[in-house]
Design a protein around this motif. Structure first.
Motif, PDB file in Angstrom:
ATOM      1  N   LEU A  16       0.863  -1.187  -0.008  1.00 47.46           N
ATOM      2  CA  LEU A  16       0.004  -0.041  -0.122  1.00 47.46           C
ATOM      3  C   LEU A  16       0.934   1.270  -0.065  1.00 47.46           C
ATOM      4  O   LEU A  16       0.436   2.304  -0.583  1.00 47.46           O
ATOM      5  CB  LEU A  16      -0.911   0.211   1.323  1.00 47.46           C
ATOM      6  CG  LEU A  16      -1.891  -1.016   1.283  1.00 47.46           C
ATOM      7  CD1 LEU A  16      -2.789  -0.859   2.608  1.00 47.46           C
ATOM      8  CD2 LEU A  16      -3.064  -0.641   0.081  1.00 47.46           C
ATOM      9  N   ALA A  17       1.759   1.466   0.688  1.00 48.97           N
ATOM     10  CA  ALA A  17       2.691   2.488   0.865  1.00 48.97           C
ATOM     11  C   ALA A  17       4.020   2.683  -0.028  1.00 48.97           C
ATOM     12  O   ALA A  17       4.633   3.526  -0.273  1.00 48.97           O
ATOM     13  CB  ALA A  17       3.292   2.501   2.501  1.00 48.97           C
ATOM     14  N   GLY A  18       4.028   1.516  -0.591  1.00 50.53           N
ATOM     15  CA  GLY A  18       5.545   1.362  -1.523  1.00 50.53           C
ATOM     16  C   GLY A  18       6.560   1.280  -0.531  1.00 50.53           C
ATOM     17  O   GLY A  18       6.516   1.317   0.743  1.00 50.53           O
ATOM     18  N   HIS A  19       7.749   0.797  -1.125  1.00 53.57           N
ATOM     19  CA  HIS A  19       8.719   0.454  -0.218  1.00 53.57           C
ATOM     20  C   HIS A  19       9.278   1.564   0.351  1.00 53.57           C
ATOM     21  O   HIS A  19       9.698   1.536   1.878  1.00 53.57           O
ATOM     22  CB  HIS A  19       9.913  -0.358  -1.061  1.00 53.57           C
ATOM     23  CG  HIS A  19      11.207  -0.658  -0.386  1.00 53.57           C
ATOM     24  ND1 HIS A  19      10.926  -1.836   0.390  1.00 53.57           N
ATOM     25  CD2 HIS A  19      12.355  -0.156  -0.196  1.00 53.57           C
ATOM     26  CE1 HIS A  19      12.431  -1.986   1.114  1.00 53.57           C
ATOM     27  NE2 HIS A  19      13.004  -0.846   0.695  1.00 53.57           N
ATOM     28  N   SER A  20       9.621   2.711  -0.030  1.00 54.45           N
ATOM     29  CA  SER A  20      10.164   3.838   0.683  1.00 54.45           C
ATOM     30  C   SER A  20       9.135   4.152   1.772  1.00 54.45           C
ATOM     31  O   SER A  20       9.636   4.303   2.851  1.00 54.45           O
ATOM     32  CB  SER A  20      10.234   5.131  -0.267  1.00 54.45           C
ATOM     33  OG  SER A  20      10.571   6.082   0.453  1.00 54.45           O
ATOM     34  N   GLY A  21       7.810   4.340   1.556  1.00 55.13           N
ATOM     35  CA  GLY A  21       7.004   4.634   2.268  1.00 55.13           C
ATOM     36  C   GLY A  21       6.798   3.627   3.564  1.00 55.13           C
ATOM     37  O   GLY A  21       6.913   4.135   4.779  1.00 55.13           O
ATOM     38  N   TYR A  22       6.942   2.489   3.333  1.00 59.08           N
ATOM     39  CA  TYR A  22       7.099   1.494   4.375  1.00 59.08           C
ATOM     40  C   TYR A  22       7.939   1.582   5.170  1.00 59.08           C
ATOM     41  O   TYR A  22       8.041   1.469   6.424  1.00 59.08           O
ATOM     42  CB  TYR A  22       6.802   0.154   3.741  1.00 59.08           C
ATOM     43  CG  TYR A  22       6.888  -0.996   4.598  1.00 59.08           C
ATOM     44  CD1 TYR A  22       5.904  -1.302   5.620  1.00 59.08           C
ATOM     45  CD2 TYR A  22       8.341  -1.703   4.796  1.00 59.08           C
ATOM     46  CE1 TYR A  22       6.127  -2.412   6.458  1.00 59.08           C
ATOM     47  CE2 TYR A  22       8.239  -2.797   5.768  1.00 59.08           C
ATOM     48  CZ  TYR A  22       7.118  -3.085   6.627  1.00 59.08           C
ATOM     49  OH  TYR A  22       7.234  -3.939   7.512  1.00 59.08           O
ATOM     50  N   THR A  23       9.322   1.787   4.521  1.00 56.92           N
ATOM     51  CA  THR A  23      10.511   1.852   5.268  1.00 56.92           C
ATOM     52  C   THR A  23      10.748   3.148   6.247  1.00 56.92           C
ATOM     53  O   THR A  23      10.908   2.928   7.380  1.00 56.92           O
ATOM     54  CB  THR A  23      11.888   1.919   4.399  1.00 56.92           C
ATOM     55  OG1 THR A  23      11.694   0.609   3.450  1.00 56.92           O
ATOM     56  CG2 THR A  23      12.875   1.882   5.079  1.00 56.92           C
ATOM     57  N   LYS A  24      10.213   4.143   5.873  1.00 57.71           N
ATOM     58  CA  LYS A  24      10.157   5.408   6.653  1.00 57.71           C
ATOM     59  C   LYS A  24       8.891   5.036   7.715  1.00 57.71           C
ATOM     60  O   LYS A  24       9.364   5.534   9.001  1.00 57.71           O
ATOM     61  CB  LYS A  24       9.668   6.611   5.670  1.00 57.71           C
ATOM     62  CG  LYS A  24      10.841   7.000   4.797  1.00 57.71           C
ATOM     63  CD  LYS A  24      10.505   8.205   3.878  1.00 57.71           C
ATOM     64  CE  LYS A  24      11.570   8.283   2.907  1.00 57.71           C
ATOM     65  NZ  LYS A  24      11.021   9.416   1.839  1.00 57.71           N
ATOM     66  N   GLY A  25       7.906   4.527   7.524  1.00 60.10           N
ATOM     67  CA  GLY A  25       6.853   4.066   8.568  1.00 60.10           C
ATOM     68  C   GLY A  25       7.525   3.234   9.534  1.00 60.10           C
ATOM     69  O   GLY A  25       7.380   3.477  10.813  1.00 60.10           O
ATOM     70  N   VAL A  26       8.396   2.383   9.268  1.00 63.70           N
ATOM     71  CA  VAL A  26       8.962   1.333  10.148  1.00 63.70           C
ATOM     72  C   VAL A  26       9.749   2.168  11.132  1.00 63.70           C
ATOM     73  O   VAL A  26      10.049   2.135  12.216  1.00 63.70           O
ATOM     74  CB  VAL A  26       9.673   0.238   9.299  1.00 63.70           C
ATOM     75  CG1 VAL A  26      10.764  -0.584  10.370  1.00 63.70           C
ATOM     76  CG2 VAL A  26       8.900  -0.653   8.845  1.00 63.70           C
TER      77      VAL A  26
END
Length: 122
Positions: A16-26
């Motif tokens: 849903l967030a894409g790899h970059s968005g997911y990584t930053k969310g983590v």
């Protein structure tokens, strides 16, 4: 508010967030930037500390995220929503990558300690 039809897992978050968005969310989640959680029926809200404070909201029904919104300028599922979802999924040892872990199970585990945690934040 987009409607989702998938159980919320880490794999789904990244899709849903894409790899970059997911990584930053983590990273946001690990840095403790998810603040002031509240529950109202099926709605889970939090303040997320980013470059500013953002209001993130997930609506959960039958183990599904049925809608979401964030006050940040990003359209779609952003890093703030990822951080909020991970906070729910990670609470009380739910750090495993078990794809069967759903957000509803996480919320049910999270709710008993909400008042204690909120009093520590205030």
């Amino acid at each position: 508010m987009p409607v989702l039809s998938n159980p919320l897992t880490r794999t789904t978050l990244e899709r849903l967030a894409g790899h970059s968005g997911y990584t930053k969310g983590v990273q946001y989640h690990k840095q403790g930037k998810v603040l002031k959680l509240s529950f109202d029926g099926t709605v889970v809200r939090a303040k997320i500390r980013g470059s500013e404070f953002y209001d993130a909201l997930l609506n959960v029904h039958n183990d599904q995220i049925t809608s979401y919104t964030c006050s940040c300028p990003v359209a779609g599922f952003c890093k703030h929503l990822v951080a909020l979802a991970l906070k729910l999924m990670d609470h009380k040892g739910l750090r495993s990558n078990d794809e069967s872990t759903t957000i509803q199970a996480s919320i049910n585990k999270f709710k008993p300690d909400l008042n204690t945690e909120m009093s520590m934040v205030l």
